[in-house]
Design a protein around this motif. Sequence first.
Motif, mmCIF file in Angstrom:
data_model
loop_
_atom_site.group_PDB
_atom_site.id
_atom_site.type_symbol
_atom_site.label_atom_id
_atom_site.label_comp_id
_atom_site.label_asym_id
_atom_site.label_seq_id
_atom_site.Cartn_x
_atom_site.Cartn_y
_atom_site.Cartn_z
ATOM 1 N N CYS D 211 0.795 -1.227 0.000
ATOM 2 C CA CYS D 211 0.000 0.000 0.000
ATOM 3 C C CYS D 211 0.829 1.279 0.000
ATOM 4 C CB CYS D 211 -0.978 -0.006 1.181
ATOM 5 S SG CYS D 211 -2.250 -1.280 1.035
ATOM 6 N N THR D 212 2.143 1.199 0.163
ATOM 7 C CA THR D 212 2.963 2.407 -0.032
ATOM 8 C C THR D 212 3.574 2.439 -1.430
ATOM 9 O OG1 THR D 212 4.969 1.355 0.806
ATOM 10 C CG2 THR D 212 3.601 2.498 2.426
ATOM 11 N N ALA D 213 3.212 1.467 -2.266
ATOM 12 C CA ALA D 213 3.782 1.400 -3.613
ATOM 13 C C ALA D 213 5.300 1.360 -3.560
ATOM 14 C CB ALA D 213 3.291 2.567 -4.471
ATOM 15 N N SER D 214 5.806 0.695 -2.536
ATOM 16 C CA SER D 214 7.254 0.733 -2.286
ATOM 17 C C SER D 214 8.067 0.165 -3.431
ATOM 18 C CB SER D 214 7.574 -0.054 -1.007
ATOM 19 O OG SER D 214 7.271 -1.428 -1.181
ATOM 20 N N ILE D 215 7.524 -0.805 -4.123
ATOM 21 C CA ILE D 215 8.301 -1.449 -5.190
ATOM 22 C C ILE D 215 8.567 -0.463 -6.327
ATOM 23 C CG2 ILE D 215 6.409 -2.388 -6.615
ATOM 24 C CD1 ILE D 215 8.060 -5.049 -6.588
ATOM 25 N N ALA D 216 7.682 0.488 -6.490
ATOM 26 C CA ALA D 216 7.840 1.474 -7.561
ATOM 27 C C ALA D 216 8.482 2.756 -7.059
ATOM 28 C CB ALA D 216 6.475 1.803 -8.172
ATOM 29 N N ARG D 217 8.228 3.096 -5.809
ATOM 30 C CA ARG D 217 8.534 4.434 -5.356
ATOM 31 C C ARG D 217 9.689 4.526 -4.375
ATOM 32 N NH1 ARG D 217 2.789 7.341 -4.581
ATOM 33 N NH2 ARG D 217 4.198 9.106 -4.424
ATOM 34 N N SER D 218 10.371 3.418 -4.141
ATOM 35 C CA SER D 218 11.502 3.522 -3.217
ATOM 36 C C SER D 218 12.670 2.697 -3.715
ATOM 37 C CB SER D 218 11.082 3.066 -1.827
ATOM 38 O OG SER D 218 10.716 1.712 -1.817
ATOM 39 N N ASP D 219 13.850 3.194 -3.423
ATOM 40 C CA ASP D 219 15.061 2.460 -3.771
ATOM 41 C C ASP D 219 15.122 1.167 -2.983
ATOM 42 O OD1 ASP D 219 16.749 4.614 -5.381
ATOM 43 O OD2 ASP D 219 15.696 5.629 -3.746
ATOM 44 N N CYS D 220 14.613 1.221 -1.767
ATOM 45 C CA CYS D 220 14.595 0.013 -0.944
ATOM 46 C C CYS D 220 13.180 -0.214 -0.427
ATOM 47 C CB CYS D 220 15.571 0.133 0.220
ATOM 48 S SG CYS D 220 15.579 -1.333 1.270
ATOM 49 N N ALA D 221 12.595 -1.330 -0.836
ATOM 50 C CA ALA D 221 11.242 -1.673 -0.422
ATOM 51 C C ALA D 221 11.312 -2.807 0.586
ATOM 52 C CB ALA D 221 10.409 -2.100 -1.630
ATOM 53 N N VAL D 222 10.605 -2.619 1.696
ATOM 54 C CA VAL D 222 10.571 -3.640 2.738
ATOM 55 C C VAL D 222 9.126 -4.125 2.808
ATOM 56 C CG1 VAL D 222 11.042 -4.132 5.175
ATOM 57 C CG2 VAL D 222 12.411 -2.418 3.945
ATOM 58 N N ILE D 223 8.884 -5.302 2.273
ATOM 59 C CA ILE D 223 7.511 -5.768 2.074
ATOM 60 C C ILE D 223 7.247 -6.998 2.931
ATOM 61 C CG2 ILE D 223 5.885 -6.682 0.370
ATOM 62 C CD1 ILE D 223 7.143 -4.939 -1.728
ATOM 63 N N GLY D 224 6.260 -6.891 3.804
ATOM 64 C CA GLY D 224 5.956 -7.974 4.731
ATOM 65 C C GLY D 224 5.578 -9.274 4.053
ATOM 66 N N THR D 225 5.989 -10.387 4.653
ATOM 67 C CA THR D 225 5.685 -11.705 4.109
ATOM 68 C C THR D 225 5.845 -12.737 5.212
ATOM 69 O OG1 THR D 225 6.107 -13.178 2.236
ATOM 70 C CG2 THR D 225 8.036 -12.237 3.305
ATOM 71 N N TRP D 226 5.771 -14.008 4.870
ATOM 72 C CA TRP D 226 5.946 -15.056 5.884
ATOM 73 C C TRP D 226 6.682 -16.230 5.264
ATOM 74 C CZ3 TRP D 226 1.471 -13.456 3.592
ATOM 75 C CH2 TRP D 226 0.759 -14.402 2.820
ATOM 76 N N ARG D 227 7.247 -17.068 6.144
ATOM 77 C CA ARG D 227 8.071 -18.189 5.672
ATOM 78 C C ARG D 227 7.318 -19.501 5.701
ATOM 79 N NH1 ARG D 227 13.333 -19.575 3.743
ATOM 80 N NH2 ARG D 227 11.847 -21.158 3.171
ATOM 81 N N ASP D 228 6.333 -19.587 6.604
ATOM 82 C CA ASP D 228 5.601 -20.860 6.708
ATOM 83 C C ASP D 228 4.342 -20.794 5.839
ATOM 84 O OD1 ASP D 228 4.524 -18.916 8.272
ATOM 85 O OD2 ASP D 228 4.041 -20.201 9.979
ATOM 86 N N THR D 229 3.270 -21.412 6.266
ATOM 87 C CA THR D 229 2.074 -21.520 5.432
ATOM 88 C C THR D 229 1.003 -20.562 5.925
ATOM 89 O OG1 THR D 229 2.569 -23.848 5.389
ATOM 90 C CG2 THR D 229 0.451 -23.184 4.494
ATOM 91 N N LEU D 230 0.216 -20.049 5.015
ATOM 92 C CA LEU D 230 -0.872 -19.195 5.481
ATOM 93 C C LEU D 230 -1.848 -20.027 6.307
ATOM 94 C CD1 LEU D 230 -3.025 -20.179 3.248
ATOM 95 C CD2 LEU D 230 -2.245 -18.223 1.947
ATOM 96 N N THR D 231 -2.578 -19.359 7.184
ATOM 97 C CA THR D 231 -3.465 -20.108 8.080
ATOM 98 C C THR D 231 -4.910 -19.936 7.622
ATOM 99 O OG1 THR D 231 -3.570 -18.203 9.531
ATOM 100 C CG2 THR D 231 -1.939 -19.868 10.069
ATOM 101 N N ILE D 232 -5.639 -21.024 7.725
ATOM 102 C CA ILE D 232 -7.026 -21.041 7.258
ATOM 103 C C ILE D 232 -7.954 -21.417 8.406
ATOM 104 C CG2 ILE D 232 -8.642 -22.066 5.601
ATOM 105 C CD1 ILE D 232 -6.227 -22.688 3.813
ATOM 106 N N ASP D 233 -9.004 -20.656 8.573
ATOM 107 C CA ASP D 233 -10.014 -20.950 9.600
ATOM 108 C C ASP D 233 -11.222 -21.561 8.887
ATOM 109 O OD1 ASP D 233 -12.237 -20.809 11.215
ATOM 110 O OD2 ASP D 233 -11.681 -18.870 12.110
ATOM 111 N N GLN D 234 -11.370 -22.876 9.026
ATOM 112 C CA GLN D 234 -12.377 -23.582 8.222
ATOM 113 C C GLN D 234 -13.810 -23.157 8.566
ATOM 114 O OE1 GLN D 234 -11.518 -25.092 5.626
ATOM 115 N NE2 GLN D 234 -9.379 -25.656 5.980
ATOM 116 N N GLU D 235 -14.007 -22.763 9.826
ATOM 117 C CA GLU D 235 -15.355 -22.312 10.186
ATOM 118 C C GLU D 235 -15.698 -21.039 9.418
ATOM 119 O OE1 GLU D 235 -17.576 -24.171 11.724
ATOM 120 O OE2 GLU D 235 -15.840 -25.515 11.558
#
Lengths: 352, 352, 397, 397
Positions: D211-235
Amino acid sequence: MAILDQGPLNYKEQLPPIIKENYGKWRYHENPKPGVLKHVSESGAELYSIRVGSPRLVSLDFIREICELADEYCDGYLRFTARHNVEFLVSDAAKVEPLIAALGAKGLPVGGTGASISNIVHTQGWVHCHTPATDASGVVKAVMDDLYEYFVSMKLPAQMKMSLACCLNMCGAAHCSDIAIVGVHRTPPRIDHDKIRKGTEIPSLVASCPTGAIRPNPKEKSVVVNDAKCMYCGNCYTMAPGMEIIDPENDGIAILVGGKVANARTNPMFSRMVIPFLPNNPPRWPEVTEAVRNIVETWAAHAHKGEKMGEWIERIGWERFFTLTGIEFTDKLIDDFIFSRETFRTSAAFKY
Amino acid sequence: MAILDQGPLNYKEQLPPIIKENYGKWRYHENPKPGVLKHVSESGAELYSIRVGSPRLVSLDFIREICELADEYCDGYLRFTARHNVEFLVSDAAKVEPLIAALGAKGLPVGGTGASISNIVHTQGWVHCHTPATDASGVVKAVMDDLYEYFVSMKLPAQMKMSLACCLNMCGAAHCSDIAIVGVHRTPPRIDHDKIRKGTEIPSLVASCPTGAIRPNPKEKSVVVNDAKCMYCGNCYTMAPGMEIIDPENDGIAILVGGKVANARTNPMFSRMVIPFLPNNPPRWPEVTEAVRNIVETWAAHAHKGEKMGEWIERIGWERFFTLTGIEFTDKLIDDFIFSRETFRTSAAFKY
Amino acid sequence: MAEKRTPQLDELEKGQWPSFVTEIKKAAVKNEASKELLHLLERSYEEKRGHWKHGGIVGVKGYGGGVIGRYTDLPEEYPNLAAFHTVRINSPSGWFYNTKSLRTICDIWEKRGSGLMNFHGATGDAILLGTTTDQLQPIFDDLSEEGFDLGGSGSDLRSPSCCVGPGRCEHACYDTLEACYNITNQYQDELHRPMWPYKFKIKFSGCANDCTASIARSDCAVIGTWRDTLTIDQEAVKAYVAEGLNIQAVVCDRCPTKAMKFNAETQELSVIAEECTRCMHCINRMPKAIAPGKERGATILLGGKSTIVQSAFMGWVIVPFMKMEAESDFQEFKDMIERIWEWWDENGKTRERIGETIYRLGMTNFLTSVGLPAVPQMVYRPRANPYVFWPEDEIKK
Amino acid sequence: MAEKRTPQLDELEKGQWPSFVTEIKKAAVKNEASKELLHLLERSYEEKRGHWKHGGIVGVKGYGGGVIGRYTDLPEEYPNLAAFHTVRINSPSGWFYNTKSLRTICDIWEKRGSGLMNFHGATGDAILLGTTTDQLQPIFDDLSEEGFDLGGSGSDLRSPSCCVGPGRCEHACYDTLEACYNITNQYQDELHRPMWPYKFKIKFSGCANDCTASIARSDCAVIGTWRDTLTIDQEAVKAYVAEGLNIQAVVCDRCPTKAMKFNAETQELSVIAEECTRCMHCINRMPKAIAPGKERGATILLGGKSTIVQSAFMGWVIVPFMKMEAESDFQEFKDMIERIWEWWDENGKTRERIGETIYRLGMTNFLTSVGLPAVPQMVYRPRANPYVFWPEDEIKK
Ligand code: SRM
Ligand code: SRM
Ligand code: SRM
Ligand code: SRM
Ligand code: SF4
Ligand code: SF4
Ligand code: SF4
Ligand code: SF4
Ligand code: SF4
Ligand code: SF4
Ligand code: SF4
Ligand code: SF4
């Protein structure tokens, strides 16, 4: 004496209580109506954000006015968004509609969330910069007036992020926008030898030209421009005031479309030029508003739900984009700069 | 005296009667078994093409032998394919199996159609060229021996087109192949000033270097190479025999994969480097045959039916390709030449 | 020359793939040069390096190309390889031969060369591999007598080549064999007398399957296509269904534009005409049921070449559709290609392929100069930068 | 100055979108410079050109950046615009303000400037638009007193910015507000004293929605992510089904890697963990049911910038995953960014953004120098050319 290097305000002191309490604990959000986001915390707390369009270039009165509203409805806190909208952070559901009413009374539009057109990221233009090829705020006002209905509703296929930059320095970072409105010069710089002689380092000036169009002119102790090589980027002018690039007769606006930055579904994409030039026709830039509306509405009519401009075009193909919008394709849209090769169609499969 | 400019043989005189009669009237084809194509004409006529692997570098005896077969089974006509296979054109269905038997007796493999590995397009190598970094025919023989089963069967996911070029001039046009085997030099040219002085136009030699590594050396009336800038392309050697590029200790083979040229489904693609260097180990180049087999079999095990190498990799992602094949990824595989930018991952979405 | 052993090459006579070593040995029985070649090659296998020098200028009278000079760097030890030149014979369209033609080549080559050949070279010529300088003219004379002519080499038009096309393929959208023959004959001068900045290759493929790899391997690719809609035979569709073909999965789902629709109930197959990019996929999978449209012609792509120097280029579209039937269609192609050569000749640097020249000078410059209208089919996507060059006459003074 | 009419600008007070002209007029009531600005702008609307000169060097003591000099080219006619400089205030993380802070800015600015502001500038600073040279130091002194500091300008670190992150967003994979604050504070010297080849921007986005368009608008973009698996709530999945969401069409079919599988019978949603590229699409569509994984951090991308000079670049991956939680994680980031700046400082040309420097000198050079391991995540695909540079120590002598 000023304290040096104390850094920005500590954000922690700028957060409303509801956010402090639920910091990092938000569970999900809903978008109950245009301009209203409802975030629900693990604790059950509900935060309503009311998004309000702003002209960005504002007076003291404007800021004081929104402060008053924030005091009344939001415990004295508010924020601005990455697109320069104002967001009122309401912790009491009962205050949402009264706030919206109060905003309406002041003529402030509520919207810009979800499948809408949000505020246009833009720049200084004739208001404050020295290299603009067009105005910024004026074009934005004209376009947003024209597309107002799409700010206050969520009836588009997807979010639409527009940007405007008043020259190729692109302070509006328009290069990855759904629609980019970009001020362009179209004539080579006119050299003021006196000015060049006065304060310009000739080798740096020569080196500044991306196409090598500038050569030293030892006779004049200045430079000479090979007009045929000049692509009017204005980089030399940024380096040297003597390279006058502004040309009221020929400056104007180019339209690029289809950029995005989110990684959702598809990779980020650059905006691509579809109209190389539209004239500056202040105060309402009718050619520009019309072109933008045409693109928005063609997209709205044809895209799948959830499909951003660039995704839609890449799915149907650029050749089809030109047919559907009725925009004329010309050689000016074909890249001839250093990364041109990747844009050439190296395939015999295309649509007519 | 020779007649000048009479042009190639008229193809019309080289066509067997069945083709003359059904020229442009073919309705469909089938591929009843590996190496056998059955084309059916609007007239009902059936043409069987029997495809036979050839070493391409052949003797008079070879050509005379296949002529005998063509006389006996194909009314005295045959053709070669775009991949240097021989095709026997049989108009009489009854002669198909006897021809195949006769070919078998001579040790000539029938295959290369459909989802098989066809002949490897290749070049001269040590047999006849002056710049090779590896042999051509020998590597091809080693690889095709190893993958023979895939020539004579059609059990792969899709067709597999391999090419070999013995230096970066890439006469094998390996740049768009499912698997490309490319001879590479790895050390800068050693300059023989005498040779340079003798017959080389210094400015052209300097201009020939794509990285600008070559500068004139007025003292020697020759040139000097900036080793750090040299990427061993050998273009200077093509221009000037005095720029000796061959280096038996360090020449060898790089492997590129995933190229294609057909427009079916996906656009044509370049081959991409996955192994920057394997040593020349004649006569059987075991490192190369093993690497190629690994890639072929990993693809065969994982691709969808009908999915070419490059399509498979682009679907699963290159990061996954390296995991599945166990090939090590190193900085050498990251482009640093002029079109590098388009290869950089400008996205936060990728697989680990 | 004393008998020597060739243990490394002998190793390459084993295995199931036909052996080029066996071929050299067969030639070696009849020809001293081939025998020496065997031993020189064994030496290369030991030393891991070639033993050939940069070619000098050799040729035949009246031509500038067609022959590649080649000399070993060990002439004392391999005197019969002191000169070992290559002769390129322009092969007939589609590499069709009657056995008489092939035998004629063999007979001449037996008399005058090593007896080794490439069928074919990577550009498509029949290659006679290895002869002495004094044999070059006689070889050419003999070949010429029998109706053969040489192929290209050096900075000239290289021998055009084409796919089998209407000779045997149901997909051919134009007559590749005739187009190749006709155009090759027109440009005999360009083919035999190098006079351009660099080489120029043309390849003809009858459809987008591009069986000559023209998009990668030729400066000018002529790829068959059609302007109207592909044709579908609904009876044949039903026959495929009966055979068990999963049309939805194998054909429709893999259509790049999802233009192909299968109605599982009625078993009818239909195409959204304007969405189809004529990629050939559905036709390939169902040749009995689907065929190219009726209004056929070719797409012209320009600029393909391999890696040296500026990176590999694939050809890109310069004409989306050109008729390729009548002599007048060929003439249109010729008029265009001549304008292109003229522009390249004027603007190209030495050893610069046309793709590189256009990349350097820009498509607009090229298109305007050769008079081709800009159309969106030429690009995957428009430019991302706003660096447009404005012609003087579109600017207010 | 005599009252003049502003018919063109008046036109822009009409329409439903809030008008900047109205804002200037409000400021004009209290401030002469703003009044002149209104008329100068009207003149620009008539003449279709700006009337501002190249900025001279102005600033405040101890800093090299933070102020943009601006002068009109018509100082005789618009004396109050003779100098009309900009002051950039480094805004708080996430652009959060209490009304006291905002009012403080207003009060200072009312006293010492035009009363016009940008909330915010495109880089994210709060911009005070238009003051005279002699007011610059007093403004800074006043601001400083109240706890504010200036933002970047010139060849320095520009004011980093970040998305709202954990402040209000359920997707945030790391604390963007804190990361931005922490890192900005660390580099106050780099931010206030230009000493690099060119500007350097950092932006923090909490997830791949960027949402800050960091990939386009900054020399260094720090973009949140995760290493394991996304979590799903079946209910919660079932609840979406009940609401009528077509999960297959809206979520699964548009997952770029087809990693998300919905079993319509059991109404269970599952993910093939190793296929997921963490693009955020499914989470965006079903925030109540799907959330990022537990092992969170950020992807670091380098090289983003706009068009001038070498074309626009987007940032590319240089670290696929970096923890961003503890101070030690921030330290790791800082160690890395300092090595990067050092390399750029040594190798970059004047006015060359880091992306351009890397493009010019090559990724291998860069990666080796700053000590980052090459991984396939850095590229969409490997090189198409075989032009590898071989280090001396990998070559046989
Ligand atoms: C407030 C803001 C962040 C901030 O710190 O200021 C923000 C807030 C949210 N964004 Fe965003 N985005 C904000 C700028 C952006 C930008 C950057 C920009 O606008 O220049 C992008 C990238 C746009 C692009 O790709 O070109 C952006 C791409 C997204 C996406 C991805 C959409 C997609 O499918 O491509 C989502 C997810 C979604 O909407 O489903 C998202 C989702 C959201 C959510 C739903 C996140 C959440 O759960 O709270 C927030 C409300 C969205 C809405 O407006 O409906 N946000 N979001 C920014 C509002 C700007 C504005 O006033 O309009
Ligand atoms: C004989 C030959 C043309 C010639 O004039 O010599 C030829 C002949 C046929 N090609 Fe081809 N192709 C020939 C080289 C090629 C090439 C070029 C190459 O090999 O370098 C390609 C491009 C490969 C690439 O993309 O890298 C090629 C891509 C195709 C395709 C597209 C396959 C795809 O799905 O991507 C088809 C369609 C198919 O196989 O379904 C095709 C289909 C065919 C058909 C079925 C056409 C027909 O109906 O007759 C022919 C038999 C195919 C087979 O081998 O099973 N032919 N075909 C060439 C045989 C070379 C060989 O000896 O192996
Ligand atoms: C014989 C052949 C390889 C083969 O074994 O089949 C060949 C052999 C040579 N090529 Fe080639 N090229 C041959 C097809 C190709 C192709 C493939 C193609 O045409 O499809 C290419 C890549 C495609 C392309 O054109 O880009 C190719 C790209 C080159 C280059 C690269 C320069 C460039 O044009 O970009 C050179 C270097 C040069 O021309 O200086 C080159 C140069 C050479 C020379 C003449 C070496 C030299 O610089 O003197 C080789 C002579 C070898 C010898 O002594 O026998 N050859 N050359 C092919 C021609 C036979 C024929 O006429 O049928
Ligand atoms: C104020 C602001 C525009 C705005 O109205 O918001 C702005 C205004 C100027 N920019 Fe910018 N840039 C502004 C954000 C940007 C952005 C957007 C961003 O940061 O996301 C970009 C594109 C992204 C990027 O960094 O690539 C941007 C790319 C440029 C460039 C392009 C050169 C380059 O870095 O590649 C220049 C030229 C230069 O630096 O010489 C430039 C130069 C300028 C100058 C200083 C003109 C000059 O050369 O003297 C402008 C001063 C205008 C004035 O007098 O008020 N500005 N500039 C933005 C900064 C406000 C802030 O601090 O929050
Ligand atoms: S885009 Fe150009 S004209 Fe506009 S504010 Fe930035 S530098 Fe100035
Ligand atoms: S405007 Fe750009 S291209 Fe033209 S001379 Fe100046 S720097 Fe060069
Ligand atoms: S690829 Fe290189 S070494 Fe091999 S034949 Fe061509 S020019 Fe000679
Ligand atoms: S081998 Fe290539 S890079 Fe090296 S000096 Fe020669 S031309 Fe230049
Ligand atoms: S290119 Fe098309 S027409 Fe030519 S042989 Fe291949 S499939 Fe047939
Ligand atoms: S030719 Fe290709 S694009 Fe056209 S319908 Fe068939 S599969 Fe689809
Ligand atoms: S980038 Fe992600 S974490 Fe940050 S506001 Fe946007 S959706 Fe939320
Ligand atoms: S995050 Fe993206 S890639 Fe991962 S499962 Fe969801 S939609 Fe698919």
